[in-house]
Design a protein around this motif. Structure first.
Motif, PDB file in Angstrom:
ATOM      1  N   ASN A  76       0.810  -1.221   0.000  1.00 45.77           N
ATOM      2  CA  ASN A  76       0.000   0.000   0.000  1.00 45.77           C
ATOM      3  C   ASN A  76       0.838   1.264   0.000  1.00 45.77           C
ATOM      4  OD1 ASN A  76      -3.013  -0.923   1.918  1.00 45.77           O
ATOM      5  ND2 ASN A  76      -2.368  -1.415  -0.146  1.00 45.77           N
ATOM      6  N   ALA A  77       1.584   1.482   1.085  1.00 49.31           N
ATOM      7  CA  ALA A  77       2.243   2.773   1.316  1.00 49.31           C
ATOM      8  C   ALA A  77       3.183   3.179   0.175  1.00 49.31           C
ATOM      9  CB  ALA A  77       3.005   2.727   2.639  1.00 49.31           C
ATOM     10  N   LEU A  78       4.181   2.379  -0.098  1.00 52.65           N
ATOM     11  CA  LEU A  78       5.158   2.732  -1.141  1.00 52.65           C
ATOM     12  C   LEU A  78       4.553   2.795  -2.549  1.00 52.65           C
ATOM     13  CD1 LEU A  78       8.501   0.943  -0.164  1.00 52.65           C
ATOM     14  CD2 LEU A  78       8.060   3.395  -0.311  1.00 52.65           C
ATOM     15  N   PRO A  79       3.839   1.730  -3.011  1.00 51.78           N
ATOM     16  CA  PRO A  79       3.326   1.796  -4.384  1.00 51.78           C
ATOM     17  C   PRO A  79       2.298   2.897  -4.606  1.00 51.78           C
ATOM     18  CG  PRO A  79       2.499  -0.153  -3.256  1.00 51.78           C
ATOM     19  CD  PRO A  79       3.570   0.420  -2.401  1.00 51.78           C
ATOM     20  N   PHE A  80       1.407   3.134  -3.635  1.00 48.42           N
ATOM     21  CA  PHE A  80       0.411   4.196  -3.799  1.00 48.42           C
ATOM     22  C   PHE A  80       1.096   5.556  -3.942  1.00 48.42           C
ATOM     23  CE2 PHE A  80      -3.306   1.881  -1.465  1.00 48.42           C
ATOM     24  CZ  PHE A  80      -3.286   0.904  -2.446  1.00 48.42           C
ATOM     25  N   THR A  81       2.137   5.768  -3.139  1.00 45.35           N
ATOM     26  CA  THR A  81       2.866   7.039  -3.199  1.00 45.35           C
ATOM     27  C   THR A  81       3.630   7.179  -4.511  1.00 45.35           C
ATOM     28  OG1 THR A  81       3.117   7.028  -0.784  1.00 45.35           O
ATOM     29  CG2 THR A  81       4.573   8.484  -2.038  1.00 45.35           C
ATOM     30  N   LEU A  82       4.315   6.116  -4.916  1.00 48.14           N
ATOM     31  CA  LEU A  82       5.107   6.152  -6.152  1.00 48.14           C
ATOM     32  C   LEU A  82       4.224   6.354  -7.384  1.00 48.14           C
ATOM     33  CD1 LEU A  82       7.612   3.261  -5.341  1.00 48.14           C
ATOM     34  CD2 LEU A  82       8.197   5.684  -5.617  1.00 48.14           C
ATOM     35  N   ILE A  83       3.101   5.661  -7.438  1.00 47.20           N
ATOM     36  CA  ILE A  83       2.197   5.819  -8.579  1.00 47.20           C
ATOM     37  C   ILE A  83       1.598   7.224  -8.596  1.00 47.20           C
ATOM     38  CG2 ILE A  83       0.025   5.049  -9.628  1.00 47.20           C
ATOM     39  CD1 ILE A  83       0.695   2.225  -8.507  1.00 47.20           C
ATOM     40  N   GLY A  84       1.187   7.711  -7.425  1.00 45.79           N
ATOM     41  CA  GLY A  84       0.635   9.062  -7.348  1.00 45.79           C
ATOM     42  C   GLY A  84       1.636  10.114  -7.777  1.00 45.79           C
ATOM     43  N   TRP A  85       2.874   9.960  -7.319  1.00 46.42           N
ATOM     44  CA  TRP A  85       3.919  10.915  -7.713  1.00 46.42           C
ATOM     45  C   TRP A  85       4.190  10.836  -9.213  1.00 46.42           C
ATOM     46  CZ3 TRP A  85       8.984  10.439  -9.672  1.00 46.42           C
ATOM     47  CH2 TRP A  85       9.730  11.630  -9.654  1.00 46.42           C
ATOM     48  N   GLY A  86       4.258   9.605  -9.740  1.00 49.96           N
ATOM     49  CA  GLY A  86       4.528   9.425 -11.159  1.00 49.96           C
ATOM     50  C   GLY A  86       3.429  10.001 -12.037  1.00 49.96           C
ATOM     51  N   GLU A  87       2.172   9.852 -11.598  1.00 50.11           N
ATOM     52  CA  GLU A  87       1.055  10.322 -12.409  1.00 50.11           C
ATOM     53  C   GLU A  87       0.868  11.835 -12.361  1.00 50.11           C
ATOM     54  OE1 GLU A  87      -2.633   8.369 -12.997  1.00 50.11           O
ATOM     55  OE2 GLU A  87      -1.910   6.495 -12.117  1.00 50.11           O
ATOM     56  N   GLN A  88       1.649  12.511 -11.564  1.00 49.47           N
ATOM     57  CA  GLN A  88       1.659  13.973 -11.651  1.00 49.47           C
ATOM     58  C   GLN A  88       2.299  14.421 -12.959  1.00 49.47           C
ATOM     59  OE1 GLN A  88       3.700  14.881  -7.907  1.00 49.47           O
ATOM     60  NE2 GLN A  88       1.795  15.710  -7.082  1.00 49.47           N
ATOM     61  N   THR A  89       3.055  13.506 -13.593  1.00 50.11           N
ATOM     62  CA  THR A  89       3.781  13.834 -14.827  1.00 50.11           C
ATOM     63  C   THR A  89       3.339  12.995 -16.021  1.00 50.11           C
ATOM     64  OG1 THR A  89       5.709  14.393 -13.471  1.00 50.11           O
ATOM     65  CG2 THR A  89       6.082  14.095 -15.840  1.00 50.11           C
ATOM     66  N   ILE A  90       3.171  11.680 -15.835  1.00 53.36           N
ATOM     67  CA  ILE A  90       2.860  10.799 -16.964  1.00 53.36           C
ATOM     68  C   ILE A  90       1.371  10.482 -17.021  1.00 53.36           C
ATOM     69  CG2 ILE A  90       5.160   9.784 -16.857  1.00 53.36           C
ATOM     70  CD1 ILE A  90       3.902   7.285 -15.621  1.00 53.36           C
ATOM     71  N   ASP A  91       0.918   9.956 -18.168  1.00 49.46           N
ATOM     72  CA  ASP A  91      -0.481   9.585 -18.350  1.00 49.46           C
ATOM     73  C   ASP A  91      -0.838   8.364 -17.511  1.00 49.46           C
ATOM     74  OD1 ASP A  91      -0.811  11.635 -20.156  1.00 49.46           O
ATOM     75  OD2 ASP A  91      -0.480  10.359 -21.919  1.00 49.46           O
ATOM     76  N   SER A  92      -2.119   8.284 -17.140  1.00 48.05           N
ATOM     77  CA  SER A  92      -2.577   7.146 -16.350  1.00 48.05           C
ATOM     78  C   SER A  92      -2.472   5.842 -17.147  1.00 48.05           C
ATOM     79  CB  SER A  92      -4.020   7.361 -15.892  1.00 48.05           C
ATOM     80  OG  SER A  92      -4.892   7.465 -16.996  1.00 48.05           O
ATOM     81  N   GLY A  93      -2.657   5.912 -18.479  1.00 50.64           N
ATOM     82  CA  GLY A  93      -2.558   4.713 -19.306  1.00 50.64           C
ATOM     83  C   GLY A  93      -1.158   4.131 -19.306  1.00 50.64           C
ATOM     84  N   LEU A  94      -0.142   4.982 -19.393  1.00 47.68           N
ATOM     85  CA  LEU A  94       1.241   4.507 -19.350  1.00 47.68           C
ATOM     86  C   LEU A  94       1.551   3.911 -17.980  1.00 47.68           C
ATOM     87  CD1 LEU A  94       4.018   4.134 -20.530  1.00 47.68           C
ATOM     88  CD2 LEU A  94       4.543   6.527 -19.999  1.00 47.68           C
ATOM     89  N   ALA A  95       1.012   4.518 -16.936  1.00 50.13           N
ATOM     90  CA  ALA A  95       1.208   3.972 -15.586  1.00 50.13           C
ATOM     91  C   ALA A  95       0.630   2.566 -15.490  1.00 50.13           C
ATOM     92  CB  ALA A  95       0.555   4.888 -14.549  1.00 50.13           C
ATOM     93  N   ALA A  96      -0.550   2.362 -16.079  1.00 50.17           N
ATOM     94  CA  ALA A  96      -1.168   1.037 -16.068  1.00 50.17           C
ATOM     95  C   ALA A  96      -0.323   0.029 -16.837  1.00 50.17           C
ATOM     96  CB  ALA A  96      -2.571   1.113 -16.666  1.00 50.17           C
ATOM     97  N   ILE A  97       0.216   0.448 -17.979  1.00 52.71           N
ATOM     98  CA  ILE A  97       1.049  -0.441 -18.787  1.00 52.71           C
ATOM     99  C   ILE A  97       2.297  -0.870 -18.019  1.00 52.71           C
ATOM    100  CG2 ILE A  97       2.566  -0.513 -20.820  1.00 52.71           C
ATOM    101  CD1 ILE A  97       0.423   1.164 -22.270  1.00 52.71           C
ATOM    102  N   LEU A  98       2.883   0.063 -17.274  1.00 52.24           N
ATOM    103  CA  LEU A  98       4.102  -0.243 -16.522  1.00 52.24           C
ATOM    104  C   LEU A  98       3.870  -1.279 -15.420  1.00 52.24           C
ATOM    105  CD1 LEU A  98       5.562   3.365 -16.341  1.00 52.24           C
ATOM    106  CD2 LEU A  98       6.632   1.407 -17.468  1.00 52.24           C
ATOM    107  N   MET A  99       2.608  -1.514 -15.040  1.00 58.90           N
ATOM    108  CA  MET A  99       2.303  -2.532 -14.041  1.00 58.90           C
ATOM    109  C   MET A  99       2.620  -3.943 -14.531  1.00 58.90           C
ATOM    110  SD  MET A  99       1.267  -1.374 -11.108  1.00 58.90           S
ATOM    111  CE  MET A  99       2.536  -0.136 -11.331  1.00 58.90           C
ATOM    112  N   ALA A 100       2.853  -4.110 -15.842  1.00 60.77           N
ATOM    113  CA  ALA A 100       3.204  -5.428 -16.379  1.00 60.77           C
ATOM    114  C   ALA A 100       4.545  -5.917 -15.855  1.00 60.77           C
ATOM    115  CB  ALA A 100       3.220  -5.394 -17.899  1.00 60.77           C
ATOM    116  N   VAL A 101       5.310  -5.023 -15.229  1.00 64.33           N
ATOM    117  CA  VAL A 101       6.570  -5.424 -14.598  1.00 64.33           C
ATOM    118  C   VAL A 101       6.308  -6.385 -13.439  1.00 64.33           C
ATOM    119  CG1 VAL A 101       8.552  -4.570 -13.266  1.00 64.33           C
ATOM    120  CG2 VAL A 101       7.730  -3.290 -15.261  1.00 64.33           C
ATOM    121  N   MET A 102       5.138  -6.257 -12.809  1.00 66.01           N
ATOM    122  CA  MET A 102       4.857  -6.993 -11.578  1.00 66.01           C
ATOM    123  C   MET A 102       4.840  -8.523 -11.746  1.00 66.01           C
ATOM    124  SD  MET A 102       2.292  -8.505  -9.591  1.00 66.01           S
ATOM    125  CE  MET A 102       1.804  -8.607  -7.878  1.00 66.01           C
ATOM    126  N   PRO A 103       4.139  -9.087 -12.750  1.00 59.86           N
ATOM    127  CA  PRO A 103       4.146 -10.543 -12.862  1.00 59.86           C
ATOM    128  C   PRO A 103       5.543 -11.130 -13.084  1.00 59.86           C
ATOM    129  CG  PRO A 103       2.381  -9.617 -14.186  1.00 59.86           C
ATOM    130  CD  PRO A 103       3.251  -8.477 -13.744  1.00 59.86           C
TER     131      PRO A 103
END
Length: 301
Positions: A84-111
Motif C-alpha cells: 500500500n504505502a510505497l506503491p500508492f505514493t510512487l504511482i501518485g507521484w509518477g502520475e503527476q507527470t505521466i499519463d494514467s494509461g502509461l502507468a497502467a502499462i508499466l504494471m506489467a513489470v509486476m508478474p
C-alpha cells in the motif's frame, strides 16, 4: 479407467481475477484526478485509512478478532509498506507527470518480478514450463499493446516512469510476503495490511505534506473516496481470497490484464478508438493468463 479433466470450479477464480483487475485498472484514472489537488502521500493516507476502518468493521461484523501474535503484525507491517504505502505514493507521484494509461502499462513489470521472487523464495510455486509459456505469451501481448512507437518515448520523463515501475516491483514483494499469511482469513489479512499501511502513510503525510493546509477540489476528494472504497478495501479482500485459493503467481497475472482493461475504460467512458492492435494485444494477454493458470489434475479411476 483414469480421467484427467479440468474442473468447472476453475472458472470462478478467473472471473474474480477479472473483477480484481477491473477495479485496480480504474484506479489509475482516479489517481490522476486525485493528485491534481491532493499530494500523493496524503491521498494514499486517506484512502488506506478509510479502507482500514471499513475492513475492520467488516471483520467485526463477521465475528472475527485481530490476532495478537507478533508474526501477524510483522507481516502486516511489510505488506502495508510494500502493498500500500510505497506503491500508492510512487504511482501518485509518477502520475503527476505521466499519463494514467502509461502507468497502467508499466504494471506489467509486476508478474515478471513475482515469477522470479516466488521461484527463489517459495517452495511450492516454482517456475514451470507452462507458467513460463504463459508469461511469455502475456508479456508479448504487452509489447504489442505498447507498440514500437510508444517504446521510443520511454526515454522522456524517466524518473516518474521508474517510480511507477518500482511500484510494480513493490507489489511483487508484497505478494511474495503474503504467501506467509497462510491460514489467516482474507478479512483479517486485509485489515492488518491496511492498518499498518495507513499508519505509515499518515505519519509520512503529516511530516512532509502539511495536509491541514490543503484545499482539495470536489473531483479530487471524490476520486480519493472511490480509491478507498474499491481499489483499496474491496480489491484487498478479493486479493487475499485469490491468494488463499490460487497462490501468488496466479494473482500477479491481474497486472497483465490492467493495460488491456485500461484501453476498454477509455473506449467506454472517454470515447477513445480501440484499434485492432489493442484487440490483438488483449487476446494475447488473456491467452497467457489462461495458459499460466492451467493446473494438472490428479488422475482418478
Amino acid at each position: 479407467m483414469s480421467m484427467n479433466m479440468t474442473s468447472p470450479v476453475t472458472i470462478r477464480p478467473i472471473l474474480l481475477l477479472l473483477l480484481l483487475a477491473s477495479i485496480w485498472s480504474s484506479s489509475f484514472a482516479m489517481i490522476k484526478i486525485g493528485v491534481e489537488t491532493i499530494p500523493p502521500m496524503t491521498m494514499a493516507a486517506v484512502r488506506i485509512c478509510m479502507a482500514a476502518m471499513l475492513l475492520y468493521a467488516y471483520a467485526r461484523l463477521k465475528g472475527m478478532r485481530l490476532p495478537a501474535d507478533r508474526k501477524f503484525w510483522w507481516l502486516s507491517f511489510w505488506m502495508g509498506l510494500f502493498g500500500n504505502a510505497l506503491p500508492f505514493t510512487l504511482i501518485g507521484w509518477g502520475e503527476q507527470t505521466i499519463d494514467s494509461g502509461l502507468a497502467a502499462i508499466l504494471m506489467a513489470v509486476m508478474p515478471l518480478s513475482t515469477l522470479l521472487l516466488v521461484h527463489f523464495f517459495s517452495s511450492d510455486e516454482k517456475l514451470t514450463p507452462v507458467k513460463l509459456m504463459g508469461m511469455v505469451v502475456g508479456f508479448f501481448g504487452i509489447v504489442v499493446l505498447v507498440g514500437p512507437e510508444s517504446l521510443k518515448g520511454l526515454g522522456s520523463t524517466v524518473l516518474p516512469q521508474v517510480a511507477v515501475a518500482s511500484a510494480a516491483f513493490c507489489y511483487a514483494i508484497a505478494t511474495t510476503v503474503a504467501k506467509n499469511m497462510k491460514g489467516v482469513p482474507p478479512a483479517i489479512s486485509s485489515t492488518g495490511l491496511t492498518i499498518m499501511g495507513g499508519g505509515q502513510m499518515l505519519l509520512m503525510s503529516l511530516a512532509f505534506e502539511a495536509p491541514w493546509a490543503l484545499s482539495p477540489s470536489t473531483a479530487s476528494s471524490l476520486a480519493t473516496i472511490y480509491l478507498g472504497l474499491f481499489p483499496t478495501a474491496l480489491a484487498t479482500l478479493i486479493y487475499f481470497h485469490l491468494m488463499t485459493i490460487r497462490g501468488a503467481m496466479f494473482v500477479s497475472f491481474n497486472n497483465y490484464l490492467i493495460p488491456g482493461l485500461g484501453v476498454m475504460w477509455g473506449a467506454l467512458f472517454l470515447g477513445e478508438h480501440v484499434s485492432m492492435q489493442e484487440i490483438l494485444a488483449l487476446g494475447l494477454i488473456l491467452t497467457g493468463i489462461f495458459i499460466a493458470s492451467i493446473r494438472k489434475k490428479p488422475a482418478t479411476s
